[in-house]
Write an enzyme that holds these catalytic residues in place. Structure first.
Site, mmCIF file in Angstrom:
data_model
loop_
_atom_site.group_PDB
_atom_site.id
_atom_site.type_symbol
_atom_site.label_atom_id
_atom_site.label_comp_id
_atom_site.label_asym_id
_atom_site.label_seq_id
_atom_site.Cartn_x
_atom_site.Cartn_y
_atom_site.Cartn_z
ATOM 1 N N SER A 204 0.824 -1.204 0.000
ATOM 2 C CA SER A 204 0.000 0.000 0.000
ATOM 3 C C SER A 204 0.862 1.260 0.000
ATOM 4 O O SER A 204 1.622 1.491 -0.932
ATOM 5 C CB SER A 204 -0.968 -0.033 1.187
ATOM 6 O OG SER A 204 -1.889 1.025 1.107
ATOM 7 N N ASP B 211 -2.450 6.365 -4.209
ATOM 8 C CA ASP B 211 -1.320 5.666 -3.591
ATOM 9 C C ASP B 211 -0.839 4.539 -4.520
ATOM 10 O O ASP B 211 -1.456 4.277 -5.554
ATOM 11 C CB ASP B 211 -1.671 5.177 -2.190
ATOM 12 C CG ASP B 211 -2.691 4.053 -2.166
ATOM 13 O OD1 ASP B 211 -3.415 3.876 -3.166
ATOM 14 O OD2 ASP B 211 -2.795 3.360 -1.145
ATOM 15 N N ASP C 93 -0.925 1.297 -4.806
ATOM 16 C CA ASP C 93 -1.825 0.254 -5.300
ATOM 17 C C ASP C 93 -3.196 0.809 -5.677
ATOM 18 O O ASP C 93 -4.131 0.060 -5.934
ATOM 19 C CB ASP C 93 -1.947 -0.906 -4.304
ATOM 20 C CG ASP C 93 -2.596 -0.512 -2.990
ATOM 21 O OD1 ASP C 93 -2.336 0.611 -2.514
ATOM 22 O OD2 ASP C 93 -3.351 -1.323 -2.418
ATOM 23 N N ASP D 8 -5.777 2.188 -4.310
ATOM 24 C CA ASP D 8 -7.052 1.979 -3.632
ATOM 25 C C ASP D 8 -7.438 3.203 -2.792
ATOM 26 O O ASP D 8 -8.546 3.267 -2.272
ATOM 27 C CB ASP D 8 -7.050 0.699 -2.780
ATOM 28 C CG ASP D 8 -6.012 0.701 -1.677
ATOM 29 O OD1 ASP D 8 -5.175 1.630 -1.611
ATOM 30 O OD2 ASP D 8 -6.020 -0.257 -0.863
#
Length: 571
Positions: free
Chosen positions: A143, A300, A302, A304
């Site tokens: 993340s 960010d 990834d 999400d």
């Protein structure tokens, strides 16, 4: 085995990755360095795995990934007939290596693998699980953590991150495995040739984009609005999907931050690639001062989660996750009500540490609010409950304070792609009304009251840090304060034992959410403190709420509360 015995075993057996051998030889004779890498296993929980990349049982490497995946394979094979698993990965160091390592283990265990041909965001992994009717999913990401970290999120067949029960079952399988002796794996290219590993087809990607676009409330608005965007994917996975969706809704004036456009796991311009913090947005803000857009978007690594900044006088102001989520809820409710598309008995879902202004907004539009534990999987779980009853259309929006949002039930995790679309659409809507985002936020607070929220993370590295975190939570649980910063504690909630206690009357009641290591203190004057250890990082997180007539007064109360509580737990 002792730490030194494990170290010697790794020197002998961990030979497939030259980086690991180099690291192991460099720490020879350094007892502290050896201990830090081997004093425990990297734990598999509901967040999967997460840790520093490197050699050892307490590091992310192909061997810890393989062992975890063998445990997952054993679980999936016991629970499903003809199982399959979807895999995606982000731009982090060795993400593609770890994704292929996981695929090789699954294929060796007779489990069909669907893997994307290139890096893709977390929500597109959740989508791939459901679209391809998979038994489970793996997203290789850490993340928003610094570059030295990587991780591995495990998903269930519903597209949500794995439940506590399933994670415990996988962990039991993992714990029974020897790192080097009990793990099966095959060559990736051979498995592709044999058909046990397949690439997720373009049709799944196209279907995902179509479902994102269905969440648009004013599909014709953006093309006519003249909205101007600066966007940064923070060297992650958002670049292609976010730009694709913005183009599809007619936003053509998009300037991408050049230093952060392409995938780069080193994150050289944003050491902590987290859209919650100003440092990560500095390159974007610098470009904003030149380009002068209506909005800065930052996703960010990834993709999400998404953060924003908007014009505020001569500079740009960052909005919090609570503010963006509340404004999106207000926008969705107002537009669906105006257009007659609000479902019967609509539902919004938020976590227990997310802003209480949601309750005021929901009340104004006749929306039911469901509170869940921290973690977007619990929001996804609520969508699943509605789906089981054929009522998933009742879900209109869900969000958490840490910049994660989801409209629609097509995925079961937070989605920065749909959130970016709706944020731009909302900004375009207000722009056509002659209202800036700053003014729209002010209008919301004038309508519902001024709520200020913040989060303070306390970091505790290594074995001693784990012990310290446990001590803090134990002390707060057994000797909980009766006042914080001069404000009386009215209610104490312990989610670990599912008990809520009214400190004024002494009465207790049951908390009906799943057990979790979370403590909450409800204070006078609308203030609140919630504290929990992170499930994926060596941190304790405290969440503060204050309420006042003005933003300045609420901010001052929040700062004072943070100072007092920090001193209390670090004493």
């Amino acid at each position: 085995m002792t730490e030194k015995e494990l170290y010697r075993q790794w020197l002998e057996c961990a030979t497939e990755d030259a980086d690991l051998q180099k690291e192991l030889k460099e720490i020879a004779g350094d007892d502290a360095a050896i201990s830090d890498r081997f004093y425990r296993d990297l734990e598999f929980g509901t967040g999967g795995l997460r840790g520093v990349i490197g050699a050892g049982t307490y590091r992310m490497n192909i061997y810890t990934v393989r062992r975890a995946t063998q445990g997952l394979a054993n679980y999936v094979n016991s629970a499903f007939e003809n199982p399959s698993v979807a895999i995606s990965y982000d731009s982090r160091i060795k993400s593609d290596v770890f994704a292929k390592a996981a695929a090789e283990v699954l294929a060796a265990n007779g489990i069909h693998v669907y893997i994307y041909t290139e890096l893709m965001p977390t929500p597109m992994l959740s989508y791939a699980v459901r679209a391809q009717k998979c038994s489970a999913g793996i997203m290789v990401t850490a993340s928003h953590n610094p570059a030295k970290y990587n991780g591995y999120k495990a998903y269930g067949s519903d597209g949500c991150q794995m439940t506590i029960e399933a994670a415990d079952a996988v962990l039991a399988q993992i714990n029974a495995l020897d790192m080097f002796q009990d793990v099966k794996h095959v060559d990736f290219d051979q498995a592709v040739a044999e058909g046990t590993i397949s690439y997720t087809p373009q049709s799944v990607i196209d279907a995902y984009y179509a479902d994102v676009l269905k969440q648009s409330l004013n599909p014709e608005l953006c093309a006519k609005s003249g909205l101007k965007i600066v966007y940064t994917p923070l060297n992650g996975t958002g670049n292609k999907p976010v730009r694709h969706i913005l183009s599809a809704i007619g936003i053509q004036d998009v300037t991408v931050v050049p230093e952060q456009e392409n995938p780069d796991g080193n994150f050289t311009t944003c050491p902590y690639p987290n859209p919650e913090i100003r440092e990560a947005l500095e390159c974007g803000l610098k470009l904003c001062r030149e380009v002068k857009p209506d909005l800065l978007l930052a996703t960010d690594p990834d993709a999400d989660r998404v953060g924003i900044a908007v014009p505020d006088g001569d500079d740009y102001a960052l909005f919090t996750g609570n503010e963006v989520g509340a404004m999106l809820l207000e926008y969705i409710c107002s537009q669906r009500t105006e257009k007659g598309t609000m479902p019967k008995n609509p539902i919004a879902v938020k976590t227990i540490v997310t802003t209480d202004i949601v309750n005021a907004i929901a009340k104004a539009y006749g929306v039911e609010v469901i509170d869940v534990l921290t973690g977007f999987k619990f929001i996804g779980e609520q969508i699943g409950f509605l789906e089981e009853k054929g009522e998933e259309d009742r879900y209109i929006f869900g969000f958490e304070e840490s910049y994660g949002y989801l409209a629609g039930s097509y995925v079961r995790d937070k989605d920065a792609v749909v959130a970016s679309m709706l944020i731009c659409e909302m900004a375009a809507y207000y722009r056509t009304k002659g209202i800036s985002m700053i003014e729209a936020r002010k209008n919301m607070y004038e309508k519902y009251g001024v709520y200020v929220h913040s989060q303070h993370s306390f970091t505790f590295e290594g074995e001693s840090g784990m012990i310290k975190m446990q001590e803090i939570m134990t002390k707060l649980r057994s000797e909980h304060p009766t006042e914080i910063d001069g404000l009386k504690v009215l209610q104490f909630d312990d989610y670990q034992v599912s008990v809520s206690k009214n400190l004024e009357t002494g009465e207790t009641s049951e908390i009906t959410l799943p057990k979790s290591n979370v403590l909450a203190f409800t204070l006078e004057e609308g203030a609140k403190v919630v504290i929990r250890p992170s499930g994926t990082e060596p941190k304790i997180k405290a969440y503060y709420t204050t309420k006042a007539d003005t933003n300045e007064a609420a901010e001052a109360k929040k700062d004072s509360l943070d100072t007092a509580f920090s001193a209390m737990i670090l004493d």
